[in-house]
Design an enzyme around this catalytic site. Structure first.
Site, mmCIF file in Angstrom:
data_model
loop_
_atom_site.group_PDB
_atom_site.id
_atom_site.type_symbol
_atom_site.label_atom_id
_atom_site.label_comp_id
_atom_site.label_asym_id
_atom_site.label_seq_id
_atom_site.Cartn_x
_atom_site.Cartn_y
_atom_site.Cartn_z
ATOM 1 N N HIS A 187 0.840 -1.265 -0.061
ATOM 2 C CA HIS A 187 -0.007 -0.225 -0.132
ATOM 3 C C HIS A 187 0.726 1.232 0.286
ATOM 4 C CE1 HIS A 187 -3.027 -2.747 2.043
ATOM 5 N NE2 HIS A 187 -3.564 -2.572 1.192
ATOM 6 N N ASP A 246 -3.675 -7.152 -7.740
ATOM 7 C CA ASP A 246 -5.041 -7.503 -7.987
ATOM 8 C C ASP A 246 -5.438 -7.219 -9.443
ATOM 9 O OD1 ASP A 246 -6.073 -7.865 -5.319
ATOM 10 O OD2 ASP A 246 -5.111 -6.126 -4.723
#
Length: 288
Positions: A37, A152
């Protein structure tokens, strides 16, 4: 870093920046942050003057058998990490703020075809939830760019398609997957792994790497490539290591349709269960 939870506060801050002629990058998250992140925040800084992050555990993208209540919430640690990364504004809305009428009466965004297979098949309704919350957050933040992790991969393609189809003036920046030394992709789900499971989990990425090498070798030798057969062999290797393969497919990198021998831009998409954790990974294979 300033933290706000109300839509009016978010819009007021972004409006103030816009009046100064500043550009805005956006990093949406569900919290429980790790180095992957933070790499998105670092990339965001390269593309805009100000960086907005959000933390929202989105109930719309959780299936009936997925326990949202047990999803890790680590707000204090997350705020510390985002502050250290130089985030300018953090948006932390409650579900009542995002879905004031409740999920049953909420309008939604659905991206056809590209959402249907792979994680879309394993988790029905998941990408509807993802597309809806990302669309809503885009409307609230109105960023110039938004950063998403390539771990993802299907999600990135779904969001890119949504932005294109709905003519949103936002540039999507895909960011490379951050991995542990073992090759295991960093994920919030890794916290569910025991030490024994963490030792076997890298078999997922190792098998994708092997499969990618087989495809490259076949292409270089101008051989006919049995994508399905090679994928089945890689899946068996994953299962033999102690994981349980959910899916493993070789696809066209943009459409995510099954690969053909004419394709030169490929991606291998995979998901496997390791104990309580469902791990996903991918490998891009460029043959051009």
């Amino acid at each position: 870093m300033k933290t706000v939870s109300q839509i009016s506060e978010l819009r007021a801050q972004v409006k103030a920046w816009r009046q100064q002629g500043l550009t805005v990058a956006f990093v949406p998250t569900m919290g429980n942050l790790h180095a992957g992140h933070i790499s998105l925040v670092a990339e965001a800084h390269k593309h805009a003057d100000k960086v907005v992050a959000s933390i929202f555990v989105n109930p719309m993208q959780f299936g009936v058998n997925e326990d949202i209540e047990n999803y890790p919430r680590t707000m204090i640690n997350d705020e510390q990490k985002l502050t250290a990364a130089g985030t300018d504004l953090l948006f932390t809305p409650s579900p009542d703020i995002i879905y004031p009428k409740g999920l049953a009466k909420q309008s939604f965004v659905e991206v056809p075809n590209i959402s249907d297979g792979y994680c879309g098949e394993s988790r029905p309704g998941h990408f509807r939830g993802v597309a809806t919350i990302v669309c809503k957050l885009f409307n609230l933040v109105q960023p110039d760019v938004a950063c998403f992790g390539l771990k993802d991969y299907q999600q990135v393609q779904v969001i890119q398609r949504m932005v294109e189809d709905l003519s949103m003036p936002i540039t999507i920046i895909p960011v490379a997957t951050i991995r542990e030394e073992s090759g295991l992709a960093l994920s919030s789900r890794n916290g569910y792994l025991t030490e024994e499971e963490k030792a076997i989990a890298p078999a997922l990425h190792q098998s994708l790497h092997w499969l990618g090498e087989q495809i490259r070798a076949g292409y270089a030798q101008q051989d006919s490539i049995d994508f399905i057969g090679l994928a089945k062999h890689a899946a068996k290797t994953i299962n033999d290591a102690g994981l349980h393969t959910d899916y493993l497919h070789v696809c066209h990198a943009e459409t995510l349709q099954p690969a053909s021998e004419d394709d030169t831009q490929l991606v291998i998409l995979a998901a496997a269960h390791c104990g309580k954790a469902r791990l996903i990974d991918n490998l891009q294979v460029n043959l051009a």
